[in-house]
Design a protein around this motif. Structure first.
Motif, PDB file in Angstrom:
ATOM      1  N   ARG A  15      10.585  -8.340   1.954  1.00 47.28           N
ATOM      2  CA  ARG A  15      10.248  -6.944   1.637  1.00 47.28           C
ATOM      3  C   ARG A  15       8.792  -6.629   1.988  1.00 47.28           C
ATOM      4  O   ARG A  15       8.481  -5.526   2.454  1.00 47.28           O
ATOM      5  CB  ARG A  15      10.537  -6.655   0.168  1.00 47.28           C
ATOM      6  CG  ARG A  15      12.017  -6.818  -0.201  1.00 47.28           C
ATOM      7  CD  ARG A  15      12.314  -6.252  -1.580  1.00 47.28           C
ATOM      8  NE  ARG A  15      11.500  -6.792  -2.636  1.00 47.28           N
ATOM      9  CZ  ARG A  15      11.818  -7.835  -3.397  1.00 47.28           C
ATOM     10  NH1 ARG A  15      12.950  -8.491  -3.198  1.00 47.28           N
ATOM     11  NH2 ARG A  15      11.009  -8.242  -4.369  1.00 47.28           N
ATOM     12  N   TYR A  16       7.891  -7.571   1.753  1.00 46.00           N
ATOM     13  CA  TYR A  16       6.492  -7.350   2.127  1.00 46.00           C
ATOM     14  C   TYR A  16       6.383  -7.112   3.635  1.00 46.00           C
ATOM     15  O   TYR A  16       5.694  -6.191   4.090  1.00 46.00           O
ATOM     16  CB  TYR A  16       5.648  -8.556   1.713  1.00 46.00           C
ATOM     17  CG  TYR A  16       4.171  -8.382   1.965  1.00 46.00           C
ATOM     18  CD1 TYR A  16       3.336  -7.861   0.977  1.00 46.00           C
ATOM     19  CD2 TYR A  16       3.597  -8.718   3.194  1.00 46.00           C
ATOM     20  CE1 TYR A  16       1.974  -7.690   1.200  1.00 46.00           C
ATOM     21  CE2 TYR A  16       2.243  -8.545   3.433  1.00 46.00           C
ATOM     22  CZ  TYR A  16       1.433  -8.031   2.432  1.00 46.00           C
ATOM     23  OH  TYR A  16       0.089  -7.843   2.657  1.00 46.00           O
ATOM     24  N   PHE A  17       7.081  -7.926   4.408  1.00 45.52           N
ATOM     25  CA  PHE A  17       7.101  -7.792   5.868  1.00 45.52           C
ATOM     26  C   PHE A  17       7.721  -6.456   6.284  1.00 45.52           C
ATOM     27  O   PHE A  17       7.165  -5.724   7.129  1.00 45.52           O
ATOM     28  CB  PHE A  17       7.877  -8.972   6.448  1.00 45.52           C
ATOM     29  CG  PHE A  17       8.153  -8.910   7.919  1.00 45.52           C
ATOM     30  CD1 PHE A  17       7.129  -8.743   8.840  1.00 45.52           C
ATOM     31  CD2 PHE A  17       9.455  -9.042   8.394  1.00 45.52           C
ATOM     32  CE1 PHE A  17       7.393  -8.697  10.201  1.00 45.52           C
ATOM     33  CE2 PHE A  17       9.727  -8.995   9.747  1.00 45.52           C
ATOM     34  CZ  PHE A  17       8.694  -8.828  10.663  1.00 45.52           C
ATOM     35  N   HIS A  18       8.836  -6.104   5.700  1.00 47.05           N
ATOM     36  CA  HIS A  18       9.488  -4.835   6.039  1.00 47.05           C
ATOM     37  C   HIS A  18       8.611  -3.633   5.697  1.00 47.05           C
ATOM     38  O   HIS A  18       8.624  -2.630   6.427  1.00 47.05           O
ATOM     39  CB  HIS A  18      10.828  -4.722   5.316  1.00 47.05           C
ATOM     40  CG  HIS A  18      11.920  -5.493   5.968  1.00 47.05           C
ATOM     41  ND1 HIS A  18      13.173  -5.634   5.414  1.00 47.05           N
ATOM     42  CD2 HIS A  18      11.969  -6.177   7.146  1.00 47.05           C
ATOM     43  CE1 HIS A  18      13.932  -6.362   6.209  1.00 47.05           C
ATOM     44  NE2 HIS A  18      13.226  -6.704   7.253  1.00 47.05           N
ATOM     45  N   ARG A  19       7.850  -3.733   4.631  1.00 48.03           N
ATOM     46  CA  ARG A  19       6.993  -2.600   4.270  1.00 48.03           C
ATOM     47  C   ARG A  19       5.916  -2.359   5.315  1.00 48.03           C
ATOM     48  O   ARG A  19       5.544  -1.195   5.575  1.00 48.03           O
ATOM     49  CB  ARG A  19       6.354  -2.850   2.890  1.00 48.03           C
ATOM     50  CG  ARG A  19       5.396  -1.757   2.431  1.00 48.03           C
ATOM     51  CD  ARG A  19       6.064  -0.378   2.385  1.00 48.03           C
ATOM     52  NE  ARG A  19       7.028  -0.284   1.301  1.00 48.03           N
ATOM     53  CZ  ARG A  19       8.187   0.360   1.384  1.00 48.03           C
ATOM     54  NH1 ARG A  19       8.538   0.959   2.519  1.00 48.03           N
ATOM     55  NH2 ARG A  19       9.017   0.414   0.358  1.00 48.03           N
ATOM     56  N   LEU A  20       5.420  -3.392   5.954  1.00 49.54           N
ATOM     57  CA  LEU A  20       4.436  -3.204   7.022  1.00 49.54           C
ATOM     58  C   LEU A  20       5.037  -2.442   8.188  1.00 49.54           C
ATOM     59  O   LEU A  20       4.353  -1.675   8.872  1.00 49.54           O
ATOM     60  CB  LEU A  20       3.912  -4.557   7.509  1.00 49.54           C
ATOM     61  CG  LEU A  20       3.122  -5.396   6.500  1.00 49.54           C
ATOM     62  CD1 LEU A  20       2.649  -6.680   7.164  1.00 49.54           C
ATOM     63  CD2 LEU A  20       1.932  -4.622   5.945  1.00 49.54           C
ATOM     64  N   LEU A  21       6.332  -2.630   8.423  1.00 44.63           N
ATOM     65  CA  LEU A  21       7.014  -1.953   9.512  1.00 44.63           C
ATOM     66  C   LEU A  21       7.448  -0.549   9.140  1.00 44.63           C
ATOM     67  O   LEU A  21       7.561   0.328  10.002  1.00 44.63           O
ATOM     68  CB  LEU A  21       8.249  -2.762   9.928  1.00 44.63           C
ATOM     69  CG  LEU A  21       7.957  -4.089  10.633  1.00 44.63           C
ATOM     70  CD1 LEU A  21       9.153  -5.021  10.516  1.00 44.63           C
ATOM     71  CD2 LEU A  21       7.600  -3.843  12.091  1.00 44.63           C
ATOM     72  N   SER A  22       7.687  -0.323   7.875  1.00 47.74           N
ATOM     73  CA  SER A  22       8.252   0.947   7.425  1.00 47.74           C
ATOM     74  C   SER A  22       7.561   1.418   6.155  1.00 47.74           C
ATOM     75  O   SER A  22       7.898   0.968   5.059  1.00 47.74           O
ATOM     76  CB  SER A  22       9.759   0.776   7.174  1.00 47.74           C
ATOM     77  OG  SER A  22      10.303   1.950   6.630  1.00 47.74           O
ATOM     78  N   ARG A 230      13.249  -2.279  14.491  1.00 47.38           N
ATOM     79  CA  ARG A 230      14.040  -1.044  14.440  1.00 47.38           C
ATOM     80  C   ARG A 230      13.585  -0.149  13.285  1.00 47.38           C
ATOM     81  O   ARG A 230      13.684   1.085  13.370  1.00 47.38           O
ATOM     82  CB  ARG A 230      15.521  -1.372  14.272  1.00 47.38           C
ATOM     83  CG  ARG A 230      16.157  -2.031  15.486  1.00 47.38           C
ATOM     84  CD  ARG A 230      16.466  -1.017  16.584  1.00 47.38           C
ATOM     85  NE  ARG A 230      17.061  -1.693  17.742  1.00 47.38           N
ATOM     86  CZ  ARG A 230      18.357  -1.855  17.915  1.00 47.38           C
ATOM     87  NH1 ARG A 230      19.213  -1.387  17.011  1.00 47.38           N
ATOM     88  NH2 ARG A 230      18.818  -2.472  18.980  1.00 47.38           N
ATOM     89  N   LEU A 231      13.133  -0.752  12.200  1.00 49.87           N
ATOM     90  CA  LEU A 231      12.646   0.041  11.067  1.00 49.87           C
ATOM     91  C   LEU A 231      11.493   0.934  11.504  1.00 49.87           C
ATOM     92  O   LEU A 231      11.437   2.123  11.153  1.00 49.87           O
ATOM     93  CB  LEU A 231      12.199  -0.873   9.920  1.00 49.87           C
ATOM     94  CG  LEU A 231      13.292  -1.674   9.227  1.00 49.87           C
ATOM     95  CD1 LEU A 231      12.665  -2.656   8.236  1.00 49.87           C
ATOM     96  CD2 LEU A 231      14.270  -0.746   8.511  1.00 49.87           C
ATOM     97  N   ALA A 232      10.561   0.372  12.257  1.00 55.32           N
ATOM     98  CA  ALA A 232       9.419   1.155  12.740  1.00 55.32           C
ATOM     99  C   ALA A 232       9.879   2.238  13.705  1.00 55.32           C
ATOM    100  O   ALA A 232       9.396   3.379  13.665  1.00 55.32           O
ATOM    101  CB  ALA A 232       8.401   0.231  13.404  1.00 55.32           C
TER     102      ALA A 232
END
Length: 321
Positions: A15-22, A230-232
Motif C-alpha cells: 500500500r505504501y508503494f501504491h500510494r506513491l503511484l496513486s 497503471r495506477l499512475a
C-alpha cells in the motif's frame, strides 16, 4: 478508483508503494478476520503508514458482536472505512462461514452490517459477488442488496463474477466464471440511490472510463499489482495528476525500505511488490531477475535495488544499440 483487497498482496508495504503511484486511490488491506483483530497482534495486523490514507480495513467474519468489536478497533487505529468481505471464495473462508458463502445469508449480513455501523462513525461498506453457485444472478443479487441496504448499507463493491464454491479453486474463481458487467450496471440503474462500484477484469484506462459511465466507482485488482504503473496512468487520465517517473518512485521507496530493514524486516517484503513497476519497458526482465534472485537473502539491503536498476539500464542500452 480503488485497489482491491488481495490476500498475501495488499499488505502495508504494498500500500505504501501504491500510494506513491496513486495519490487519490482508496487502498484496502488484505482481509483480516474479526477474531484475529479482537484477539491477535494488532500492531502486526493493523499497522499502516499515515501516507496510506484514504485506507480501508477489510474484515471477514459472520458473528455480529465480534465484527462490531473488530470494527471499533479498526476505527480506533485510524482507518477511514470498514469493509465487510462477502466475496472471497477460499475453502478456509467457507469453513469459517464468511466470505462469498454469506451471499446465501443476506439477513445475517444485514445483522453484521448493522452491528458494525452502530459501533463506528466511519463508513461501513460491503464487497460481494453477483452470486454464488446455483443462485440466480438477477433475483438473488437484488434480494441480497435490498436486504443489506435496508439495514443501512449504501455502498456496495460488486465483483462482476459468480463464485463457484463447489468445483472451482479460489484461483479458478478469479478467471473461470464469466464476467457480467451488465448485471452490475443494471443494479446501479435499478438502485440509483446506492453507491455501486465495480470490480473484476479491469486493466486499462479505457476500461475504467467505460465502467464509470455506468457505475459510481472502479476497483482494480490484479492489474494494479502486476502492472502497478497503471495506477499512475489512470490517475493521470482521470484527474490530470502528473505522471511520475518510475526511477523516482524507486528512489522514494528507499527511506521506507531502510527503516523496514532496520526494524528487522527483509528487503523481499517490499521489493516483491515492485517487480512489475517496469512491465512492458526495455530492461524489465533484468530488473525482475536481480530482485528475485537476491532480495530474499538475509543480508539484502538497498544495494540490491541499485543493482537491479543498473541491470535494467544496461539491458535497455543493449537493446537500443
Amino acid at each position: 478508483m480503488s485497489v482491491a483487497p488481495m490476500m498475501d498482496w495488499t499488505d502495508r508495504n504494498c500500500r505504501y508503494f501504491h500510494r506513491l503511484l496513486s495519490p487519490r486511490a482508496r487502498l484496502y488491506t488484505e482481509m483480516v478476520t474479526s477474531p484475529a483483530v479482537v484477539h491477535g497482534d494488532r500492531a502486526r495486523l493493523l499497522g499502516f503508514d499515515d501516507s496510506e490514507h484514504p485506507v480501508a480495513l477489510q474484515l471477514g467474519g459472520s458473528e455480529p458482536a465480534e465484527l462490531a468489536e473488530a470494527a471499533r478497533i479498526g476505527a480506533a487505529e485510524g482507518y477511514d472505512e470498514i469493509n465487510l468481505n462477502v466475496g472471497c471464495p477460499s475453502d478456509r473462508v467457507q469453513s469459517g462461514r464468511f466470505g462469498a458463502c454469506l451471499m446465501r445469508e443476506p439477513s445475517l449480513v444485514a445483522e453484521c452490517f448493522a452491528a458494525m455501523r452502530e459501533t463506528v462513525s466511519i463508513p461501513v461498506t460491503v464487497k460481494c459477488r453477483i452470486g454464488v453457485d446455483e443462485q440466480d444472478e438477477d433475483a438473488d443479487l437484488t434480494r441480497f442488496v435490498d436486504i443489506v441496504a435496508a439495514a443501512g448499507c449504501t455502498v456496495f463493491v460488486v465483483h462482476a463474477r459468480k463464485a463457484w464454491l463447489q468445483g472451482l479453486s479460489p484461483k479458478e474463481n478469479r478467471d473461470i466464471p464469466p464476467l457480467n458487467y451488465g448485471r452490475v450496471y443494471r443494479l446501479k440503474r435499478e438502485r440509483p440511490t446506492l453507491t455501486i462500484a465495480i470490480n473484476g477484469g479491469i486493466d486499462s484506462v479505457d476500461d475504467v472510463r467505460t465502467h464509470l459511465e455506468h457505475t459510481d466507482g472502479v476497483m482494480l485488482g490484479r492489474t494494479a499489482y502486476h502492472e502497478p504503473y497503471r495506477l499512475a496512468e489512470i490517475e493521470h487520465a482521470l484527474h490530470g495528476e502528473p505522471l511520475p517517473d518510475r526511477d523516482d518512485i524507486v528512489a522514494r521507496m528507499r527511506g521506507y525500505t531502510d527503516a523496514h530493514i532496520a526494524a528487522g524486516g527483509r528487503l523481499q517484503h517490499i521489493t516483491r511488490h515492485m517487480l512489475g513497476l517496469y512491465q512492458g519497458l526495455p530492461g524489465a526482465r533484468a530488473w525482475r531477475r536481480v530482485l528475485s534472485e537476491n532480495a530474499h537473502r538475509a543480508d539484502a539491503d538497498w544495494s540490491v535495488v541499485e543493482r537491479a536498476l543498473e541491470a535494467r539500464r544496461s539491458a535497455r542500452l543493449e537493446r537500443a544499440a
